[in-house]
Structure formats: structure tokens, C-alpha cells
Design a protein around this motif. Structure first.
Motif, mmCIF file in Angstrom:
data_model
loop_
_atom_site.group_PDB
_atom_site.id
_atom_site.type_symbol
_atom_site.label_atom_id
_atom_site.label_comp_id
_atom_site.label_asym_id
_atom_site.label_seq_id
_atom_site.Cartn_x
_atom_site.Cartn_y
_atom_site.Cartn_z
ATOM 1 N N ALA A 1 1.036 -1.621 -0.299
ATOM 2 C CA ALA A 1 0.276 0.073 -0.013
ATOM 3 C C ALA A 1 0.906 0.846 0.402
ATOM 4 N N THR A 2 1.902 1.239 0.779
ATOM 5 C CA THR A 2 3.133 2.218 0.761
ATOM 6 C C THR A 2 3.834 1.740 -0.320
ATOM 7 N N THR A 3 4.191 1.318 -1.405
ATOM 8 C CA THR A 3 4.760 1.908 -2.561
ATOM 9 C C THR A 3 3.889 2.312 -3.539
ATOM 10 N N ILE A 4 2.489 1.806 -3.109
ATOM 11 C CA ILE A 4 1.435 2.331 -4.257
ATOM 12 C C ILE A 4 1.201 3.659 -4.440
ATOM 13 N N ALA A 5 1.112 4.325 -3.059
ATOM 14 C CA ALA A 5 1.005 5.214 -2.712
ATOM 15 C C ALA A 5 2.262 6.397 -2.993
ATOM 16 N N GLU A 6 3.070 6.341 -2.941
ATOM 17 C CA GLU A 6 4.299 6.206 -3.070
ATOM 18 C C GLU A 6 4.524 6.617 -4.610
ATOM 19 N N MET A 7 4.440 5.490 -5.772
ATOM 20 C CA MET A 7 3.939 5.977 -7.007
ATOM 21 C C MET A 7 3.464 6.508 -8.117
ATOM 22 N N LEU A 8 1.806 6.808 -6.666
ATOM 23 C CA LEU A 8 1.338 7.952 -7.317
ATOM 24 C C LEU A 8 1.459 9.280 -7.488
ATOM 25 N N SER B 1 1.917 6.755 -16.551
ATOM 26 C CA SER B 1 1.177 5.512 -16.725
ATOM 27 C C SER B 1 2.944 5.304 -15.527
ATOM 28 N N LEU B 2 3.310 4.449 -14.391
ATOM 29 C CA LEU B 2 3.931 4.160 -14.333
ATOM 30 C C LEU B 2 4.055 3.042 -13.584
ATOM 31 N N PHE C 1 -3.500 1.575 -21.096
ATOM 32 C CA PHE C 1 -3.737 0.138 -20.457
ATOM 33 C C PHE C 1 -2.812 -0.946 -20.642
ATOM 34 N N MET C 2 -2.856 -1.087 -22.020
ATOM 35 C CA MET C 2 -1.748 -2.014 -22.859
ATOM 36 C C MET C 2 -0.898 -1.415 -22.908
ATOM 37 N N HIS C 3 -0.746 -0.842 -23.322
ATOM 38 C CA HIS C 3 1.319 -0.896 -22.415
ATOM 39 C C HIS C 3 1.783 -0.970 -20.935
ATOM 40 N N ALA C 4 1.097 0.239 -20.945
ATOM 41 C CA ALA C 4 1.496 -1.025 -19.219
ATOM 42 C C ALA C 4 1.768 -2.382 -18.861
ATOM 43 N N CYS C 5 1.034 -3.195 -19.242
ATOM 44 C CA CYS C 5 0.633 -4.092 -19.234
ATOM 45 C C CYS C 5 1.515 -4.707 -20.114
ATOM 46 N N ASP C 6 2.287 -4.246 -20.967
ATOM 47 C CA ASP C 6 3.230 -4.587 -21.733
ATOM 48 C C ASP C 6 4.319 -5.188 -20.465
ATOM 49 N N THR C 7 4.901 -3.849 -20.140
ATOM 50 C CA THR C 7 5.654 -3.422 -19.600
ATOM 51 C C THR C 7 5.358 -4.995 -17.834
ATOM 52 N N LEU C 8 4.279 -5.034 -17.509
ATOM 53 C CA LEU C 8 4.235 -6.245 -16.638
ATOM 54 C C LEU C 8 4.288 -7.690 -17.218
#
Length: 137
Positions: A17-24, A34-35, A116-123
Motif C-alpha cells: 500500500a505504501t509503495t502504491i501511494a508513493e508511485m502515485l 502511467s508508472l 492500459f495495454m502499454h503498461a500491461c506490456d511492461t508487466l
């Protein structure tokens, strides 16, 4: 960034949760769309966006909707000086969990679908570097 990220469990979501908040926060500072977690060295399957309909996307999947494809230039935060045309479906059905582990299922189109598709590619270890450029549609 060339290795697929691991799926998150509900326990992982709470633990990060903290990582997500920091990423935002980082997303806003970078003035980015996106990140993804792998971009910051976390090999888990989630990303954040500036879109209010899907600010936190966990364990996403997508499938093409319709027969229309569009080629547009894309870039990455990893190398902002590089872009290439990427051919993608104009619409996709996106499925993901949010930070509260609620599942979403939505048809996205236009820039939202592309992000969405670009970020999924990264994952999944796919990035725009080394992609063959596609001619504009």
C-alpha cells in the motif's frame, strides 16, 4: 524490464500500500501517464495511472475488442528521448483488481486503452525498445 512480473496476492496488495501511494506521488512529479512497478525495481504485476477510472491496476489482463487497429507513437519513462509507432487495438476489454482488491471489467478505447495495454506490456516484460516500427494507420 524484460522479465514478466509476478502476480500479487491479496496479502501482497496490503503489504505494498505504501509503495502504491508513493508511485502515485511519483507519477504526478514525473508528469507521466502511467508508472509500472517493474520500472521502480518491484517485480510485481501492478501499475498506477493518472486516470480516475483506473488509478491503481493490479494483475491486469486485456483482450482486443473489434477489428480496428491503430498505429501511434509511444514512449517510455525509461527513455523519454525514444519513441516508435506501436500498432494496437483501438478498443480492449480490460480486467484488473484495484487497491482494495475489487475486480473491474471495462471496455477501454482511445488513449485509455493504449495506456492500459502499454503498461500491461511492461508487466509482462515487453517494452517498446527493439519493437519494429509500424506505419501509421
Amino acid at each position: 524490464l524484460r522479465e514478466p512480473a509476478a502476480a500479487l496476492t491479496p496479502e501482497d496488495i496490503a503489504m505494498h500500500a505504501t509503495t502504491i501511494a508513493e508511485m502515485l506521488e511519483m507519477l504526478a512529479k514525473l508528469n507521466a501517464i502511467s508508472l509500472s512497478a517493474p520500472q521502480i525495481g518491484v517485480r510485481l504485476r501492478f501499475f498506477v495511472t493518472g486516470y480516475p477510472d483506473f488509478p491503481v491496476v493490479i494483475n491486469p489482463t486485456w483482450e482486443s475488442v473489434g477489428d480496428e487497429f491503430i498505429s501511434k507513437p509511444e514512449r517510455s519513462l525509461n527513455r523519454r528521448d525514444y519513441s516508435t509507432y506501436v500498432r494496437r487495438p483501438a478498443k480492449c476489454r480490460a480486467v484488473w483488481d484495484d487497491a482494495e482488491a475489487h475486480t473491474h471489467n471495462k471496455v477501454l478505447e482511445g488513449m485509455e486503452a493504449r495506456v492500459f495495454m502499454h503498461a500491461c506490456d511492461t508487466l509482462f516484460g515487453i517494452n517498446i525498445f527493439g519493437r519494429s516500427p509500424h506505419p501509421a494507420s
